[in-house]
Design a protein around this motif. Structure first.
Motif, PDB file in Angstrom:
ATOM      1  N   ALA A 117      22.866  -4.652 -17.711  1.00 54.88           N
ATOM      2  CA  ALA A 117      22.097  -3.596 -17.044  1.00 54.88           C
ATOM      3  C   ALA A 117      22.876  -3.025 -15.863  1.00 54.88           C
ATOM      4  CB  ALA A 117      20.749  -4.137 -16.589  1.00 54.88           C
ATOM      5  N   ALA A 118      23.495  -3.902 -15.074  1.00 54.95           N
ATOM      6  CA  ALA A 118      24.273  -3.440 -13.925  1.00 54.95           C
ATOM      7  C   ALA A 118      25.456  -2.583 -14.374  1.00 54.95           C
ATOM      8  CB  ALA A 118      24.760  -4.638 -13.115  1.00 54.95           C
ATOM      9  N   ARG A 119      26.065  -2.948 -15.486  1.00 53.89           N
ATOM     10  CA  ARG A 119      27.181  -2.147 -16.007  1.00 53.89           C
ATOM     11  C   ARG A 119      26.701  -0.746 -16.391  1.00 53.89           C
ATOM     12  NH1 ARG A 119      28.851  -1.545 -21.467  1.00 53.89           N
ATOM     13  NH2 ARG A 119      30.879  -0.500 -21.568  1.00 53.89           N
ATOM     14  N   LEU A 120      25.550  -0.656 -17.045  1.00 59.38           N
ATOM     15  CA  LEU A 120      25.017   0.646 -17.429  1.00 59.38           C
ATOM     16  C   LEU A 120      24.721   1.508 -16.205  1.00 59.38           C
ATOM     17  CD1 LEU A 120      22.533  -0.211 -20.340  1.00 59.38           C
ATOM     18  CD2 LEU A 120      24.724   0.972 -20.517  1.00 59.38           C
ATOM     19  N   ARG A 121      24.348   0.880 -15.107  1.00 60.21           N
ATOM     20  CA  ARG A 121      24.000   1.608 -13.888  1.00 60.21           C
ATOM     21  C   ARG A 121      25.208   1.836 -12.977  1.00 60.21           C
ATOM     22  NH1 ARG A 121      18.369   1.152 -12.430  1.00 60.21           N
ATOM     23  NH2 ARG A 121      18.885   0.693 -10.270  1.00 60.21           N
ATOM     24  N   GLY A 122      26.378   1.350 -13.400  1.00 57.09           N
ATOM     25  CA  GLY A 122      27.572   1.524 -12.591  1.00 57.09           C
ATOM     26  C   GLY A 122      27.604   0.654 -11.348  1.00 57.09           C
ATOM     27  N   GLU A 123      26.875  -0.450 -11.364  1.00 56.05           N
ATOM     28  CA  GLU A 123      26.789  -1.337 -10.202  1.00 56.05           C
ATOM     29  C   GLU A 123      27.737  -2.516 -10.416  1.00 56.05           C
ATOM     30  OE1 GLU A 123      22.639  -2.242 -10.117  1.00 56.05           O
ATOM     31  OE2 GLU A 123      22.063  -0.234  -9.444  1.00 56.05           O
ATOM     32  N   THR A 124      29.010  -2.281 -10.128  1.00 60.02           N
ATOM     33  CA  THR A 124      30.056  -3.262 -10.455  1.00 60.02           C
ATOM     34  C   THR A 124      29.881  -4.601  -9.744  1.00 60.02           C
ATOM     35  OG1 THR A 124      31.610  -1.475 -10.944  1.00 60.02           O
ATOM     36  CG2 THR A 124      32.543  -3.663 -10.518  1.00 60.02           C
ATOM     37  N   PRO A 125      29.625  -4.651  -8.430  1.00 54.46           N
ATOM     38  CA  PRO A 125      29.467  -5.967  -7.787  1.00 54.46           C
ATOM     39  C   PRO A 125      28.339  -6.792  -8.408  1.00 54.46           C
ATOM     40  CG  PRO A 125      29.777  -4.266  -6.131  1.00 54.46           C
ATOM     41  CD  PRO A 125      29.577  -3.555  -7.436  1.00 54.46           C
ATOM     42  N   ALA A 126      27.202  -6.141  -8.690  1.00 54.18           N
ATOM     43  CA  ALA A 126      26.082  -6.863  -9.306  1.00 54.18           C
ATOM     44  C   ALA A 126      26.449  -7.331 -10.705  1.00 54.18           C
ATOM     45  CB  ALA A 126      24.843  -5.965  -9.355  1.00 54.18           C
ATOM     46  N   THR A 148      27.536 -14.811 -25.571  1.00 54.44           N
ATOM     47  CA  THR A 148      27.849 -14.026 -26.774  1.00 54.44           C
ATOM     48  C   THR A 148      26.653 -13.828 -27.702  1.00 54.44           C
ATOM     49  OG1 THR A 148      28.560 -16.035 -27.950  1.00 54.44           O
ATOM     50  CG2 THR A 148      30.245 -14.795 -26.739  1.00 54.44           C
ATOM     51  N   GLY A 149      25.589 -14.583 -27.499  1.00 51.27           N
ATOM     52  CA  GLY A 149      24.458 -14.514 -28.425  1.00 51.27           C
ATOM     53  C   GLY A 149      23.446 -13.458 -28.054  1.00 51.27           C
ATOM     54  N   VAL A 150      23.906 -12.300 -27.605  1.00 55.45           N
ATOM     55  CA  VAL A 150      23.009 -11.198 -27.268  1.00 55.45           C
ATOM     56  C   VAL A 150      23.386  -9.984 -28.102  1.00 55.45           C
ATOM     57  CG1 VAL A 150      22.523 -11.987 -24.923  1.00 55.45           C
ATOM     58  CG2 VAL A 150      24.486 -10.501 -25.334  1.00 55.45           C
ATOM     59  N   ALA A 151      22.449  -9.058 -28.219  1.00 50.19           N
ATOM     60  CA  ALA A 151      22.631  -7.909 -29.114  1.00 50.19           C
ATOM     61  C   ALA A 151      23.174  -6.685 -28.393  1.00 50.19           C
ATOM     62  CB  ALA A 151      21.300  -7.571 -29.788  1.00 50.19           C
ATOM     63  N   VAL A 152      23.994  -6.918 -27.374  1.00 54.66           N
ATOM     64  CA  VAL A 152      24.624  -5.823 -26.644  1.00 54.66           C
ATOM     65  C   VAL A 152      26.106  -6.122 -26.513  1.00 54.66           C
ATOM     66  CG1 VAL A 152      22.584  -5.088 -25.351  1.00 54.66           C
ATOM     67  CG2 VAL A 152      23.970  -6.972 -24.491  1.00 54.66           C
ATOM     68  N   GLU A 153      26.879  -5.103 -26.138  1.00 58.62           N
ATOM     69  CA  GLU A 153      28.325  -5.286 -26.050  1.00 58.62           C
ATOM     70  C   GLU A 153      28.676  -6.249 -24.916  1.00 58.62           C
ATOM     71  OE1 GLU A 153      30.853  -1.571 -27.502  1.00 58.62           O
ATOM     72  OE2 GLU A 153      29.558  -1.077 -25.815  1.00 58.62           O
ATOM     73  N   ILE A 154      29.488  -7.260 -25.246  1.00 54.53           N
ATOM     74  CA  ILE A 154      29.859  -8.269 -24.272  1.00 54.53           C
ATOM     75  C   ILE A 154      31.315  -8.116 -23.825  1.00 54.53           C
ATOM     76  CG2 ILE A 154      30.242 -10.764 -23.994  1.00 54.53           C
ATOM     77  CD1 ILE A 154      27.349  -9.806 -23.773  1.00 54.53           C
ATOM     78  N   ASP A 155      32.177  -7.611 -24.719  1.00 49.37           N
ATOM     79  CA  ASP A 155      33.593  -7.546 -24.362  1.00 49.37           C
ATOM     80  C   ASP A 155      33.863  -6.760 -23.084  1.00 49.37           C
ATOM     81  OD1 ASP A 155      32.602  -5.733 -26.246  1.00 49.37           O
ATOM     82  OD2 ASP A 155      34.580  -5.126 -26.916  1.00 49.37           O
ATOM     83  N   PRO A 156      33.152  -5.641 -22.795  1.00 49.94           N
ATOM     84  CA  PRO A 156      33.420  -4.970 -21.522  1.00 49.94           C
ATOM     85  C   PRO A 156      33.102  -5.846 -20.311  1.00 49.94           C
ATOM     86  CG  PRO A 156      32.235  -3.505 -23.010  1.00 49.94           C
ATOM     87  CD  PRO A 156      32.184  -4.863 -23.614  1.00 49.94           C
ATOM     88  N   LEU A 157      32.077  -6.692 -20.438  1.00 54.25           N
ATOM     89  CA  LEU A 157      31.728  -7.588 -19.333  1.00 54.25           C
ATOM     90  C   LEU A 157      32.805  -8.636 -19.122  1.00 54.25           C
ATOM     91  CD1 LEU A 157      27.939  -8.225 -20.059  1.00 54.25           C
ATOM     92  CD2 LEU A 157      28.925  -6.620 -18.423  1.00 54.25           C
ATOM     93  N   LEU A 158      33.274  -9.226 -20.219  1.00 57.42           N
ATOM     94  CA  LEU A 158      34.326 -10.239 -20.115  1.00 57.42           C
ATOM     95  C   LEU A 158      35.600  -9.627 -19.558  1.00 57.42           C
ATOM     96  CD1 LEU A 158      33.779 -12.133 -23.499  1.00 57.42           C
ATOM     97  CD2 LEU A 158      33.016 -12.818 -21.212  1.00 57.42           C
ATOM     98  N   ASN A 159      35.937  -8.439 -20.022  1.00 55.26           N
ATOM     99  CA  ASN A 159      37.146  -7.780 -19.521  1.00 55.26           C
ATOM    100  C   ASN A 159      37.036  -7.495 -18.027  1.00 55.26           C
ATOM    101  OD1 ASN A 159      38.307  -7.781 -22.062  1.00 55.26           O
ATOM    102  ND2 ASN A 159      37.555  -5.749 -22.582  1.00 55.26           N
ATOM    103  N   ALA A 160      35.876  -7.019 -17.604  1.00 55.17           N
ATOM    104  CA  ALA A 160      35.672  -6.714 -16.185  1.00 55.17           C
ATOM    105  C   ALA A 160      35.751  -7.985 -15.338  1.00 55.17           C
ATOM    106  CB  ALA A 160      34.329  -6.024 -15.985  1.00 55.17           C
ATOM    107  N   ALA A 161      35.159  -9.069 -15.843  1.00 54.50           N
ATOM    108  CA  ALA A 161      35.188 -10.333 -15.105  1.00 54.50           C
ATOM    109  C   ALA A 161      36.619 -10.848 -14.971  1.00 54.50           C
ATOM    110  CB  ALA A 161      34.317 -11.369 -15.802  1.00 54.50           C
ATOM    111  N   LEU A 162      37.399 -10.719 -16.034  1.00 50.77           N
ATOM    112  CA  LEU A 162      38.782 -11.205 -16.004  1.00 50.77           C
ATOM    113  C   LEU A 162      39.688 -10.313 -15.173  1.00 50.77           C
ATOM    114  CD1 LEU A 162      39.091 -12.322 -19.728  1.00 50.77           C
ATOM    115  CD2 LEU A 162      39.132 -13.802 -17.713  1.00 50.77           C
ATOM    116  N   ARG A 163      39.318  -9.040 -15.029  1.00 51.60           N
ATOM    117  CA  ARG A 163      40.117  -8.131 -14.202  1.00 51.60           C
ATOM    118  C   ARG A 163      39.763  -8.239 -12.728  1.00 51.60           C
ATOM    119  NH1 ARG A 163      38.797  -4.107 -18.055  1.00 51.60           N
ATOM    120  NH2 ARG A 163      37.278  -3.295 -16.554  1.00 51.60           N
ATOM    121  N   GLY A 164      38.740  -9.015 -12.422  1.00 44.99           N
ATOM    122  CA  GLY A 164      38.226  -9.041 -11.058  1.00 44.99           C
ATOM    123  C   GLY A 164      39.115  -9.718 -10.049  1.00 44.99           C
TER     124      GLY A 164
END
Length: 238
Positions: A117-126, A148-164
């Motif tokens: 949800a935070a990603r959709l809203r552009g709220e990167t710290p959250a 990984t067991g959710v019905a939404v895209e996870i790879d952008p979250l993992l990529n963002a976390a690893l780039r942090g």
């Protein structure tokens, strides 16, 4: 196979007078439909069952399991159609209840969706804070499905976390995030598969120059649902 399983569970629940199990089967079916991209089918189940109201309603003794299942499923439906605000209205109280009842697994599952949800809203710290919390639990207990067991895209979250940066994630969580990212299925190339009737209708309106808002008015759809159908068209045909 899953549809057959859901039907069997519902038949057993109704035959034995187990209404909560019956409702749980529908919550699981809803989540499966969201994962398949069948937004309309999922929305119909949610409406028929009143899952949105159930997820937002007050806590009732003995109902935490169905309320959690319904809430997680409906929140994923909202996220899949770009309605982050509606998802947050469900997820925030759901997390508070799970934390109060010391249900750490459910807290972590909600954290993954809060990150979406935070990603959709552009709220990167959250977003980073929520996915880091979910990864911390997943790594500590080795339960990848929390993330990984959710019905939404996870790879952008993992990529963002690893780039942090080096301080964004502890070493254990960082290694686990890499492991999860490597295990994600590779996105297939465009298939050129045929469009559904609804996708054709949306595309036809787009081709005559209508905006997403106007398409929604013409077809009695929300603007976010129009965007979802267009996304599916683009995915199918590159």
């Amino acid at each position: 196979a899953l549809d057959t399983l859901f039907d069997r569970v519902r038949a057993m629940a109704r035959g034995r007078g187990l209404p909560q199990l019956d409702a749980l089967a529908d919550a699981w079916r809803l989540e499966t439909l969201v994962a398949r991209g069948d937004v309309e089918g999922a929305a119909q189940i949610a409406a028929d069952r009143g899952f949105d109201a159930l997820a937002r309603g007050p806590d009732q003794p003995g109902e935490w399991r169905i309320r959690t299942a319904a809430g997680l499923a409906v929140a994923q439906l909202h996220l899949r159609t770009g309605q982050a605000a509606r998802a947050l209205q469900i997820l925030r109280p759901l997390r508070a209840t799970a934390e109060r009842q010391q249900r750490a697994l459910d807290v972590a599952r909600v954290d993954t969706l809060l990150a979406c949800a935070a990603r959709l809203r552009g709220e990167t710290p959250a977003m980073l804070a929520s996915i880091a919390a979910a990864l911390d639990y997943a790594a500590a207990h080795d339960v990848p499905r929390v993330v990984t067991g959710v019905a939404v895209e996870i790879d952008p979250l993992l990529n963002a976390a690893l780039r942090g940066g080096a301080t964004a994630l502890p070493d254990r969580s960082r290694a686990y995030a890499r492991r999860l990212r490597q295990a994600l299925p590779t996105r297939p190339p465009p298939t050129g598969e045929s469009l559904s009737g609804r996708e054709l209708a949306v595309l036809g309106q787009l081709c005559v120059g209508r905006s997403n808002k106007d398409i929604g008015r013409q077809l009695d759809l929300s603007e976010n649902t129009v965007k979802f159908h267009l996304k599916r068209v683009y995915e199918k045909h590159g």
